[in-house]
Design an enzyme around this catalytic site. Sequence first.
Site, PDB file in Angstrom:
ATOM      1  CG  HIS A  53      -2.062   0.892   1.214  1.00  0.00           C
ATOM      2  ND1 HIS A  53      -2.212   1.924   2.112  1.00  0.00           N
ATOM      3  CD2 HIS A  53      -3.136   0.958   0.389  1.00  0.00           C
ATOM      4  CE1 HIS A  53      -3.325   2.572   1.865  1.00  0.00           C
ATOM      5  NE2 HIS A  53      -3.912   2.024   0.821  1.00  0.00           N
ATOM      6  CE  LYS A 109      -1.785   5.009  -1.398  1.00  0.00           C
ATOM      7  NZ  LYS A 109      -1.528   4.214  -0.173  1.00  0.00           N
ATOM      8  CG  ASP A 144      17.456  12.927 -11.152  1.00  0.00           C
ATOM      9  OD1 ASP A 144      17.480  11.875 -11.828  1.00  0.00           O
ATOM     10  OD2 ASP A 144      17.205  14.038 -11.631  1.00  0.00           O
ATOM     11  CG  HIS A 188      -7.760   8.552   0.280  1.00  0.00           C
ATOM     12  ND1 HIS A 188      -6.451   8.435  -0.139  1.00  0.00           N
ATOM     13  CD2 HIS A 188      -8.257   7.286   0.315  1.00  0.00           C
ATOM     14  CE1 HIS A 188      -6.170   7.167  -0.373  1.00  0.00           C
ATOM     15  NE2 HIS A 188      -7.251   6.441  -0.101  1.00  0.00           N
ATOM     16  CE  LYS A 232      -4.097   6.884   2.588  1.00  0.00           C
ATOM     17  NZ  LYS A 232      -5.374   6.331   2.723  1.00  0.00           N
ATOM     18  CG  ASP A 249       0.079  16.332  23.351  1.00  0.00           C
ATOM     19  OD1 ASP A 249      -1.154  16.259  23.436  1.00  0.00           O
ATOM     20  OD2 ASP A 249       0.848  15.702  24.100  1.00  0.00           O
TER      21      ASP A 249
END
Length: 406
Positions: free
Chosen positions: A152, A154, A159, A324, A326, A331
């Site tokens: 999962h 991404k 370079d 979507h 995440k 704090d």
Amino acid sequence: MEEGLLMHLALILSGLFFLILLWLVLDFQLGKKKNLSLVSRNETAILHGNFDIFTHGKKLFADYFHELRNAKQHIHVLFYIVKDDEISEEFLSIIKEKARAGVEVRLLLDRLGSWKVKKDTIEALREAGVRFAFSNTIKPPFLFYSSQTRNHRKITIIDGKIGYLGGFNIGKEYIDEEPSLGIWRDYHLKITGRSVNFLQSEFLIDWHEYAGEDILGNPMYFPVMADGDIRHRFVPTEAGQLEQNYLTLIQQANQSLIIGSPYFIPCKKILAALLSAIKRGVQVSIIVPYTADHLLVQEASFRYLRKLIRAGASVYQYKKGFYHAKTLVIDDKICDIGTANFDKRSMYLNKEINCYIYDPAFIQRLKDILKKDMNDSVRLTLEALNKPNPSRTLKEGIAAVISYFL
């Protein structure tokens, strides 16, 4: 005679169903045990880099495609999803063009997440010089378990100097072109500085596992760069490691804890830690979508959200499109942005990679983004959750049984 045949057939079918169920359970448990025996932790010490954050797909991909087109030596890309649509075609056209121009291009895609990438598309990529591989293919001896473990992550490294990490995949919905979802809200990091080397090494570890090419020791992929200003570390996880990471973060909270996730399906330990945090005076806020993009995922979250709201948590359902992102913010001292959802699949089945950031200015920037997202949400209440709804109740029951795999 007919009744006897029907009874005999029913017994055979019952036996077959039992054998299939037994095989699924044994396959999953043995596959999980084997996987646990092979994984190791690989998180970094504190690093220093420079960060930018994108919350809108069109702005991200304008920047991302620009940097891809400017690549001079190598492009390494890992996505969970690449679809078969116009933006996917643009992305694939760019990397084919760069490969033809002599840039080393490696593309690693999750086998099931990117099932829409066709055989002729792969052949065209390879003909152009792109090195291509699928990760997490279904393979024996644990067919069911391997069908559930997904890559999962991404990440992109250009370079060895520019890195991208976050929640966006490649598809039209990520640039607001899926009418049923509307504007796509997500968080994606652009990273420069010496810490990009770690993203590079993580990609090359995965590449070696799935493509069979071991180039991790080649210094050309790890240019010497200066440190940036923002303190952070990268934390790749798989096979249950994320659960302990979340527990550690939650236990550090003293004042506030903000969770943003499209899917909120915590395990028992995580739910208990959240309830304990509320009891010790921590203000827990959770942002989830108002509209679901997958069957049953929203209903699966309700049983947990009820308990948290009853204990004093605030739950916001984002309404200005699809949420979507995440993230966790502890704090004013830690924020976590990455690829992992706050659900059992990310905790136990997926390969994920997150970034923990310790810079006060960046954390405040993220909290300002989260405040806007809360303002673009509606509060979820116990009254709404407890209002009689037979269809929802049925879906919640089904979702509770299969929540591990949602």
